[in-house]
Design an enzyme around this catalytic site. Sequence first.
Site, mmCIF file in Angstrom:
data_model
loop_
_atom_site.group_PDB
_atom_site.id
_atom_site.type_symbol
_atom_site.label_atom_id
_atom_site.label_comp_id
_atom_site.label_asym_id
_atom_site.label_seq_id
_atom_site.Cartn_x
_atom_site.Cartn_y
_atom_site.Cartn_z
ATOM 1 N N GLU A 59 17.209 -0.879 10.986
ATOM 2 C CA GLU A 59 16.426 0.341 10.783
ATOM 3 C C GLU A 59 15.851 0.861 12.089
ATOM 4 O O GLU A 59 15.895 2.067 12.367
ATOM 5 C CB GLU A 59 15.252 0.087 9.811
ATOM 6 C CG GLU A 59 15.671 -0.400 8.444
ATOM 7 C CD GLU A 59 15.661 -1.918 8.301
ATOM 8 O OE1 GLU A 59 15.298 -2.397 7.212
ATOM 9 O OE2 GLU A 59 16.044 -2.616 9.267
ATOM 10 N N CYS A 90 9.583 -2.584 9.781
ATOM 11 C CA CYS A 90 10.458 -1.424 9.594
ATOM 12 C C CYS A 90 9.809 -0.366 8.712
ATOM 13 O O CYS A 90 9.951 0.835 8.967
ATOM 14 C CB CYS A 90 11.810 -1.870 9.051
ATOM 15 S SG CYS A 90 12.739 -2.835 10.272
#
Length: 153
Positions: A59, A90
Amino acid sequence: MGIIQTSDEAWMRYAIRLAQRAEQQGEVPVGAIVVKDDRCVAEGWNSSIAQHDATAHAEIMALRKAGLALANYRLVDATLFVTLEPCVMCMGALSHARIKRLVFGAFDPKRGAVCNALSLGDASFLNHRISWTGGVLETDCSELLRGFFRVRR
């Protein structure tokens, strides 16, 4: 990039291919893409081992590239597709980047920060809310991870 698709499953298949790339490099097989206006603007896969960087999750790699591609760290109206429910780091990054929508494949009951170990997907203290959908091609995403760890153990 520039690939145009419209369905969540089609984008998740793309993310799965990126997860397979991570696996080929000895990384935990997680892949992510940032989509805006039905176009992939950035992609990433886990590369913490190769980059000696604990923050090099799929991510984060995709967000970094998307920021450069769009010349803005705010990714308003973008969707992030990822093969595994994001961790707390994330999710924080997705919120700061102002991702509009998150779509993930496999749920992570032990470390997932969207709706499992933590529920940051609905946290009232975050200044940005992310719409999310989990379980897209869940079996395919989960099996990729299970297979990777089966070989490692």
